[in-house]
Each structure stands twice: as structure tokens, then as C-alpha cells.
Design an enzyme around this catalytic site. Structure first.
Site, PDB file in Angstrom:
ATOM      1  N   GLU A  63       0.825  -1.204   0.000  1.00  0.00           N
ATOM      2  CA  GLU A  63       0.000   0.000   0.000  1.00  0.00           C
ATOM      3  C   GLU A  63       0.863   1.260   0.000  1.00  0.00           C
ATOM      4  OE1 GLU A  63      -4.029   1.977   1.694  1.00  0.00           O
ATOM      5  OE2 GLU A  63      -3.483  -0.035   2.328  1.00  0.00           O
ATOM      6  N   GLY A  83      -5.920   5.187  -0.571  1.00  0.00           N
ATOM      7  CA  GLY A  83      -6.109   3.778  -0.896  1.00  0.00           C
ATOM      8  C   GLY A  83      -7.506   3.366  -0.457  1.00  0.00           C
ATOM      9  N   HIS A  90      -0.237 -14.085  -0.486  1.00  0.00           N
ATOM     10  CA  HIS A  90       1.105 -14.362   0.029  1.00  0.00           C
ATOM     11  C   HIS A  90       1.511 -15.749  -0.461  1.00  0.00           C
ATOM     12  CE1 HIS A  90       0.466 -10.790   2.298  1.00  0.00           C
ATOM     13  NE2 HIS A  90      -0.540 -11.316   2.949  1.00  0.00           N
ATOM     14  N   HIS A 107      -4.317   0.790 -14.392  1.00  0.00           N
ATOM     15  CA  HIS A 107      -5.310   1.739 -14.913  1.00  0.00           C
ATOM     16  C   HIS A 107      -5.050   3.097 -14.287  1.00  0.00           C
ATOM     17  CE1 HIS A 107      -9.108   3.501 -16.155  1.00  0.00           C
ATOM     18  NE2 HIS A 107      -9.272   3.904 -14.901  1.00  0.00           N
TER      19      HIS A 107
END
Length: 141
Positions: A63, A83, A90, A107
């Protein structure tokens, strides 16, 4: 406007001061017109109880690098990035060393950015595969 890698890396470093990124010793190390790269040491600070890299630490890296990457496509004086969704798979465990998160744009819309973040070890083996959606908002003064 031409791409300035050093300017992007300095902006990311500035935004990281006194944050989780600094606490977890994340370092932004490379950037291009459609990607951003950060590293994070794997040590007890980011371990889960079994002595392995905590999935949450991997997601924090994903993030952090994905959100910072969106800053390359906005004017930080007029816009903010948030975000709004992240997913992670994982795939491999890690006990020590360095992991590298590479965010690549999937995008780039006016209000939504979608990123793929690949977290790899020193040999390039895939540790986690993440997808992050960021919303671009007007900056509140």
C-alpha cells in the site's frame, strides 16, 4: 513535462518522514514513468510469531509503494490520494533479508488508479502479489 526520477524519489522520502514507512524502514529506491520501487528489511520488527515476514507488513509495503506511486500522476498541491481497496496473495515466506515492492500502473483514470504490486526477495522470487485501488481527491486545505 519530462519525468524526473530524483524528484519523485525525494517526494516519496519527504512524504515518508514520521510515518509507518519510516518505522518499518521502507526506502524508495527506483522510479519510472509507470512504476515505483521500495524496499523493506525483513527482521523481527516485521515478523509474525513464527519468525516469518508478517502478511500485514507485506501489505503495508504494497500500500505504501502503490499509494506513493499515484503521487507521480497527480499534483500534490491540489490533489490527495487515498487507498480504497487492497488485496494480497502471500505465496512464499521469508525470515530475513530484504523484500522489494514494485508497483506498476494497470489503470490510470482521472479519479481512480489501479496498481499491481509484486513483492519479491533478493533473488526475484515472488513473495506476495497485491492489487491496490487508489482514489484521487481534491486536496483539502
Amino acid at each position: 513535462m519530462s519525468f524526473d526520477k530524483d524528484k519523485v524519489l525525494q517526494l516519496c522520502k519527504n512524504f515518508s518522514q514520521n510515518t509507518l514507512m519510516e518505522t518499518l524502514e521502507m526506502e524508495f529506491v527506483d522510479a519510472g514513468e509507470d512504476f515505483l520501487v521500495a524496499t523493506m528489511p525483513v527482521n523481527p520488527r516485521v515478523h509474525q510469531p513464527m519468525g516469518l515476514l508478517h502478511g500485514g507488513a507485506s501489505v503495508a509495503l504494497a500500500e505504501s509503494v502503490g499509494s506513493a506511486a499515484s503521487l507521480m500522476f497527480v499534483n500534490p498541491e491540489k490533489q490527495e490520494v487515498r487507498g480504497i481497496e487492497i488485496s494480497a496473495n502471500h505465496l512464499k515466506s521469508k525470515r530475513e533479508g530484504i523484500v522489494t515492492g514494485t508497483a506498476r500502473i494497470i489503470h490510470k483514470g482521472a479519479s481512480i488508479h489501479l496498481w499491481e504490486i509484486r513483492i519479491t526477495d533478493e533473488e526475484g522470487r515472488l513473495i506476495s502479489l497485491c492489487k491496490l485501488t487508489n482514489m484521487v481527491l481534491p486536496r483539502k486545505r
